[in-house]
Design a protein around this motif. Sequence first.
Motif, PDB file in Angstrom:
ATOM      1  N   GLY A 116       2.566   2.718  -2.179  1.00 47.34           N
ATOM      2  CA  GLY A 116       2.623   4.104  -2.804  1.00 47.34           C
ATOM      3  C   GLY A 116       1.495   4.242  -3.859  1.00 47.34           C
ATOM      4  O   GLY A 116       0.903   5.310  -4.513  1.00 47.34           O
ATOM      5  N   GLN A 117       0.392   4.148  -2.426  1.00 45.25           N
ATOM      6  CA  GLN A 117      -1.116   4.588  -3.379  1.00 45.25           C
ATOM      7  C   GLN A 117      -1.363   6.117  -2.872  1.00 45.25           C
ATOM      8  O   GLN A 117      -0.926   6.978  -2.523  1.00 45.25           O
ATOM      9  CB  GLN A 117      -2.806   3.648  -2.038  1.00 45.25           C
TER      10      GLN A 117
ATOM     11  N   ILE B 243       2.606  -1.091  -9.444  1.00 49.57           N
ATOM     12  CA  ILE B 243       0.917  -1.975  -8.827  1.00 49.57           C
ATOM     13  C   ILE B 243       1.561  -2.017  -8.235  1.00 49.57           C
ATOM     14  O   ILE B 243       0.578  -1.987  -6.742  1.00 49.57           O
ATOM     15  CB  ILE B 243      -0.072  -2.151  -9.802  1.00 49.57           C
TER      16      ILE B 243
ATOM     17  N   GLY C  27       1.282  -0.535  -5.014  1.00 49.82           N
ATOM     18  CA  GLY C  27      -0.383   0.021  -4.532  1.00 49.82           C
ATOM     19  C   GLY C  27       0.277   1.288  -5.831  1.00 49.82           C
ATOM     20  O   GLY C  27      -0.757   2.025  -5.509  1.00 49.82           O
ATOM     21  N   ALA C  28       1.080   2.190  -6.422  1.00 47.12           N
ATOM     22  CA  ALA C  28       1.068   2.745  -7.291  1.00 47.12           C
ATOM     23  C   ALA C  28       0.702   2.850  -8.858  1.00 47.12           C
ATOM     24  O   ALA C  28       1.097   1.771  -9.119  1.00 47.12           O
ATOM     25  CB  ALA C  28       2.373   3.085  -7.624  1.00 47.12           C
TER      26      ALA C  28
ATOM     27  N   GLY D 226       0.606  -0.774   0.325  1.00 47.47           N
ATOM     28  CA  GLY D 226      -0.113   0.210   0.037  1.00 47.47           C
ATOM     29  C   GLY D 226       0.897   0.775  -0.242  1.00 47.47           C
ATOM     30  O   GLY D 226       0.090   2.675   0.186  1.00 47.47           O
TER      31      GLY D 226
END
Lengths: 197, 476
Positions: free
Chosen positions: B196-197, B224, B227-228, B194
Amino acid sequence: MEAFTTHTGRAVPLRRSNVDTDQIIPAHWLKKVTRDGFEDGLFEAWRKDPGFVLNRPERQGATVLVAGPDFGTGSSREHAVWALQNYGFKAVISSRFADIFRGNSLKNGLLTVVLDQQTVDALWQLTEADPGTEVTVDLQAREVRAGEITAPFELDENARWRLLNGLDDISLTLRNEDDITAYEAQRPSFKPRTLPV
Amino acid sequence: MGRTLAEKVWDDHVVRRAEGEPDLLFIDLHLLHEVTSPQAFDGLRRSGRRVRRLDLTIATEDHNTPTLDIDKPIADPVSRAQLETLRKNCADFGVRLHPLGDVEQGVVHVVGPQLGLTQPGTTVVCGDSHTSTHGAFGALAFGIGTSQVEHVLATQTLPMARPRTMAVTVEGELPDGVTAKDLILAIIARIGTGGGQGYVLEYRGPAVEKLSMEARMTICNMSIEAGARAGMIAPDETTFAYLKDRPHAPQGEDWDAAVAYWRTLRSDEDAVFDAEVVIDAAELSPFVTWGTNPGQGAPLSADVPDPASYEDASERHAAEKALQYMGLEAGQSLRSITVDTVFVGSCTNGRIEDLRAAAGVLKDRKVADGVRMLVVPGSARVGLQAVSEGLDVVFKEAGAEWRHAGCSMCLGMNPDQLAPGERSASTSNRNFEGRQGKGGRTHLVSPQVAAATAVLGHLASPADLTDTARTPAGAR
């Protein structure tokens, strides 16, 4: 898109973090070419266990999913949102959602609500102690209410407005078609094209 | 104040900006495949809309396609129906399609770059989360859901909230034997699934600048998993050299104009990132996952961690569940884990350099008894290139199966799957429960680790192979 104003229903406490989209809807379900009929695929592997929370009789008909952090990580499959909706869920509460899943949910009228983990813990305890507890997710007031708990949540005003009115994104965008045409007219000629023009 | 790379590309694509609304962003390239597009085309039909920019749209078939007997009808009727739906949709709406059997068919994220369609400073979307791959060129590239696929088909734009930016700076130099895959797995383990969310990641620093385009794609591909939605690398001479003379690269004066623009696509010295992570490349070694999310990884030399060692209750619980699912004991060495299957392929590690790396380890060696190894090129073109270099022969002589291009066992939508309880070392990107087949267990690894693991039958790096393991060619 169906409008979302406020919803009250019983909850399913899902004490798991990193619930990825492969758990929500396994890949073999993705071969379907419709937006419906995904309810039996929801959490398919976990539902094979009779003790899994979704299988318990007291959770039948529940409409609010309360999950651990990083819900919806992984693939961009919108089928994950459709599966939750096809099953009957109207809202999902978690302390953190994956970006793409969140975007997909709000485009389909499945309200994803971010609350801090402490509040999620409190909702878990409350709805585990009394499965009949009703949870209200109120988008107009921007708060979740259950038992003694009242928890405000944030959602950007534009997304809220679209949800409250059930607005179709494409129609909204096409109101600005002149802007798109103007932008297209000034794009550099070196930009890639897939077809000869 | 200066701007970051992501901010520059973003600003160059804003069609409309209004107070209290998301920016309306123009999309330069829309990639389609069979899984996430049928409902979008249905939506267009229902509302009587057309595809606004056929010249910015391209489709291929990858998720469902078999990797054997591709000249025969597809056995699974549901997969076949989905592919036929894509073919009909592309024919009805006029979209360029590279179907199974076509020389340009393959995993959508391998096809775009190899055609030269993925270019610096463009916005690229696809109904697939690994669209982040294209960020390796300095493109702003991200995965979208099916509703957004329909939106882009109809309007060539997307309303998007401006993301935050995170610098991932990799100092120093990667040690010998440490690959881009090891680096990205280590980054994900550091910042979490999470971490890089809400951000666009920009990978930078000397270790990143030295990477080839294909290695950069491996890095951006797995943004991804941190999290990005998107990861980016500033374009440089490596990028321009890769693009030059590709079928869709700019030509003549356009090339010069493009390169002049591309050179401006770097974060300014005084640009401010919303967050920064610094990684010391020199500390890295081959990295593998032990759990059921991509953040649950460790150096190959380590042991399976003890869940009790996690302070955070949710992480502890997740580790307990992961060990149970994976059938592992806390404290056992990662090298002691034996596998049934080795998979080399996917949008993460299915390009020619990956196949060369795996073949380099396998040459004059044999896949261990009882281990099945699948090698699946990322595209038909990658497959042809591998054949021209004789890599297919190396794989076949080692006892591996050489297959046709597609997503294959990365997600098991086609017949390439793990059986319940089977364990794989896989060069793909997700080790989720059941990802490669119901009940299957996945360890994410680099192509080099995959090949060494295939030879020894347990998780291993090429450094674990003694010289005696190589059979002189004449002795066979």
